[in-house]
Structures are given as structure tokens and as C-alpha cells.
Design an enzyme around this catalytic site. Structure first.
Site, PDB file in Angstrom:
ATOM      1  N   ASP A  60      41.459  26.193  47.609  1.00  0.00           N
ATOM      2  CA  ASP A  60      41.535  24.952  48.378  1.00  0.00           C
ATOM      3  C   ASP A  60      40.612  24.979  49.581  1.00  0.00           C
ATOM      4  O   ASP A  60      40.188  26.043  50.044  1.00  0.00           O
ATOM      5  CB  ASP A  60      42.974  24.685  48.824  1.00  0.00           C
ATOM      6  CG  ASP A  60      43.498  25.719  49.807  1.00  0.00           C
ATOM      7  OD1 ASP A  60      43.284  26.928  49.564  1.00  0.00           O
ATOM      8  OD2 ASP A  60      44.120  25.332  50.813  1.00  0.00           O
ATOM      9  N   GLU A  79      46.047  27.840  50.531  1.00  0.00           N
ATOM     10  CA  GLU A  79      45.947  28.832  51.605  1.00  0.00           C
ATOM     11  C   GLU A  79      45.709  28.161  52.948  1.00  0.00           C
ATOM     12  O   GLU A  79      46.236  28.605  53.983  1.00  0.00           O
ATOM     13  CB  GLU A  79      44.821  29.820  51.296  1.00  0.00           C
ATOM     14  CG  GLU A  79      44.755  31.025  52.240  1.00  0.00           C
ATOM     15  CD  GLU A  79      43.899  30.833  53.480  1.00  0.00           C
ATOM     16  OE1 GLU A  79      43.877  31.729  54.342  1.00  0.00           O
ATOM     17  OE2 GLU A  79      43.232  29.773  53.615  1.00  0.00           O
TER      18      GLU A  79
END
Length: 402
Positions: A78, A172
Site C-alpha cells: 500500500d 502498513e
């Protein structure tokens, strides 16, 4: 596929995680890269590739020699939701010095004056943004480097290695990457996150971190008759911010210096919601910072009335140093891998956190952090030199060698 081609392919895919999203992954867009990576891993011959129900991707390369611990390599898919925009348009420039115009229409440039580290990249190919989004090298550079490592190890049978365990995580950037990470199925004895900055950086210390949500309840009255009645929540929130130590903000700290950082604020005269993060490497100082925020909230409630300020504060992660210290051979091995390919390692503290911090503390798998080669993460001035990514793949090859 070259490393550069692979990286450009990944960063053009929107994987922006959503702090307000429900479930895991937090944003549906994260699935596209997860599926792509699983398919690529199968095509190149990675074994036991799994894409689970939460967009975690796992795979492994079986050992070709005996009695070697299983090493894990982890990166997150991400990207941060720090800059508006979801259409990513990276480009490659051959940098010869001076300013790089990122976006002529908006007047956005990447300059040596503002970013003096650029002067060390003259004569190199840099991958930059178009000035409207982040690049996504945090952490798609780590993803691309690990994938390229897999390809090279699988193609070169002369590289002797133990089992190599691969893990790619969602979410994350919103602090949730380790939430559903399947450590037993991952199968590594230890791991490294590939999620750092400059090419020579090696990290096994990170911030202790907490998040704070402050709800400010005001009282709105028509401004024509507001005297001695109105409590403007916007101004009250501003008072809270003004009482945070001005010199202890990210823009004025470095190294081991902690900070308070207001990340966003929204609302009106009646109610404001403010979010902030609290960071410090030293646990005692970290606890003192949290206590200060609690005292500040109590002070303002004494001034404006009980319940005007409501604080919700919780810890996010802790300094991995205490979990890595019994396993300092991991740091020595990483240093040796860097030195073997001509990189002089520099051990620095992470001014942030990684999945590795939570995995080290909560899941009992020591997991220091390796660099990717990028710079200026979380903003439109983010860039990464192609030679730095290539060098990092060389480091990873050395690291997995038996």
C-alpha cells in the site's frame, strides 16, 4: 522484465490504503497489486504462493543447501494517503544537475536547493513523480527489489541459500500491516523488512508510537449575539495545537529527537476532530510525552469546562531495539552483505515504524529494516535512483546466500 520496468508497473497501480476503511485490506484497490504479485511469483517459479482472504501475499523459494535458517523478506504494497490523487504518472529522467520540473502547470520542481541530496545523483537515472501524487517507492521499491531477487535466485542455480520466505502486506501505512500476518505459515526463522530510505541505511531502532484523537466540543451561537456565549471549537482546537512545544515538531527534529505531529483537523464552530501522532525512541520520554498530552487536555477542560476536550490516545507500536538486541547477528549479516557489493552501511534510527517493529514485538519474529534507495517519501517530491534499486537487489542476493 527489468527491475525498472517492474517498479514502474507496480507504482502505476493505485494501492492507497484508507485509515477509515472497514476490514482488511482497508481499500479494495489494494487487491489489484496483490493478485498481480501472486501471478508473477507463480510464473517465475516461486513455490507455495498464497493470496489469502485479506490480500496478504506469501511465497517461498525452497533451500538448495541444508542446515541454513529460513530467511524472510517483507515489503508492503500500500501507499500513503498523504497527497490527493489516484492517477500515478511516474517518469524516468537522466539527471544532470539543477532543478527537475515535475509539473510545469503547477510550478512544482525538485531542486537541489530544497533537496541537496540530489547533487549526489548527477549522471543517474531517477524515477520521479508528475508533481500531483506520491511516487509510491514507499514501499513498491521494496516489493520490486524482492521480486527481482526471487527471479535472479531462481535463474541462477549457483546461488546457495536456505529457504527464502516472501511476504507482501496491505495497510502498513495505516499501521495495520502486521495485524493478520500469518507468521507460522510464513515459515521464516527471522526476517527483514525492505522498507527504508537511502541505499546505505540499516535500521533496527524505531520510534515508540501513539496516536491521539482529540474531539473538541464547542457551543455555536449566532455571531450577532455570541458575546460571552460562543465557544468556537475551531479556536479551541487551535489553542490545543498552540500549546504543543513548537520546537518538537517533525520539521524541527532529527535523529533520536521525538515529536508531536498534528496530522489532520476537520470540523466547524460546534465540533472539531483533531488527529495527532506522538513519537519518541526512548520509552521513558515517550511515556512522558503521552502524559503531557493528557495534562494539556485536562488543563483545557479546566479552562473551558469539563468534556469540552475528549482525548482518545492509544499506542501503535514500540521500538524494536529490545527485540533485535539478542539477535545482533542479523545486523552483522546485513552489514556484510552491503559491504560485499561496495555499500558502506550506516546504522540509523527509523524516524517512523515498519511492519517489522510490530512483528518483532507482537509476533516474536526479529525483523530489522533494510533500505530501498528512495528519498522524500510521502510527498510529491519523492524520487528513487534506478542504480540504488539495482544495488539493493545485489545486497539482497548477498544476504540470502548460505
Amino acid at each position: 522484465m527489468t527491475l525498472q520496468e517492474r517498479f514502474l508497473r507496480y507504482v502505476k497501480i493505485n494501492t492507497t490504503s484508507d485509515e477509515n476503511g472497514q476490514g482488511c485490506p482497508s481499500a479494495a484497490c489494494e487487491w489489484e497489486l496483490a493478485r498481480l504479485l501472486a501471478d508473477e511469483m507463480r510464473e517465475m517459479g516461486v513455490s507455495n504462493v498464497r493470496l489469502d482472504a485479506h490480500a496478504y501475499v506469501y511465497g517461498e523459494i525452497p533451500a538448495n543447501c541444508e542446515h541454513v535458517p529460513a530467511i524472510g523478506l517483507i515489503a508492503h504494497m500500500d501507499t500513503v494517503d498523504a497527497v490527493p490523487g489516484r492517477a500515478f504518472h511516474p517518469r524516468v529522467v537522466e539527471y544532470q544537475g539543477g532543478d527537475i520540473c515535475l509539473n510545469a502547470e503547477k510550478g512544482i520542481v525538485l531542486s537541489e536547493k530544497d533537496f541537496p541530496e540530489l547533487s549526489q545523483r548527477r549522471g543517474k537515472h531517477l524515477i520521479v513523480t508528475d508533481g500531483t501524487t506520491v511516487l509510491g517507492a514507499d514501499d513498491k521499491a521494496g516489493v520490486a527489489e524482492i521480486m527481482t531477487l526471487c527471479e535472479r535466485v531462481l535463474q541462477d542455480g549457483s546461488i546457495r541459500h536456505g529457504k527464502i520466505c516472501i511476504g507482501f502486506t496491505p495497510d502498513e501505512e495505516i499501521g495495520s500491516g502486521a495485524d493478520l500476518f500469518d507468521v507460522p505459515a510464513f515459515g521464516a526463522d527471522f526476517a527483514y523488512t525492505v522498507d527504508g530510505g537511502e541505499i546505505n541505511e540499516l535500521e533496527y531502532e524505531n520510534f515508540n508510537a501513539a496516536s491521539a484523537k482529540v474531539m473538541v466540543h464547542g457551543r455555536n451561537i449566532h455571531p450577532g449575539s455570541a458575546k460571552n456565549k460562543m465557544k468556537n471549537a475551531i479556536l479551541l482546537a487551535n489553542q490545543f495545537i498552540s500549546l504543543l512545544p513548537a520546537a518538537e515538531a517533525p520539521a524541527h527534529t532529527e535523529g533520536y529527537e521525538g515529536f508531536y505531529h498534528v496530522t489532520d483537523l476537520a470540523g466547524n464552530e460546534s465540533q472539531v476532530v483533531l488527529h495527532a501522532i506522538i513519537r519518541d525512541h526512548d520509552l521513558e520520554k515517550f511515556n512522558a510525552r503521552k502524559a503531557f498530552v493528557e495534562r494539556l487536555t485536562a488543563y483545557l477542560n479546566d479552562q473551558w469546562g469539563r468534556g469540552t476536550f475528549r482525548l482518545d490516545m492509544k499506542d501503535s507500536y514500540y521500538n524494536m531495539k529490545e527485540k533485535i538486541r539478542p539477535h545482533m547477528e542479523l545486523i552483522e549479516n546485513a552489514k556484510a552483505a552491503m559491504e560485499a557489493v561496495g555499500v558502506e552501511p550506516v546504522i540509523v534510527p527509523i524516524r517512523g515504524g515498519t511492519d517489522g517493529a510490530r512483528l518483532s514485538w507482537e509476533r516474536d519474529i526479529p525483523c530489522p529494516n533494510l533500505c530501498t534507495g528512495g528519498a522524500n517519501f510521502h510527498g510529491v517530491h519523492e524520487f528513487i535512483p534506478v542504480p540504488s534499486m539495482e544495488k539493493m537487489v545485489q545486497v539482497l542476493v548477498e544476504l540470502v546466500k548460505a
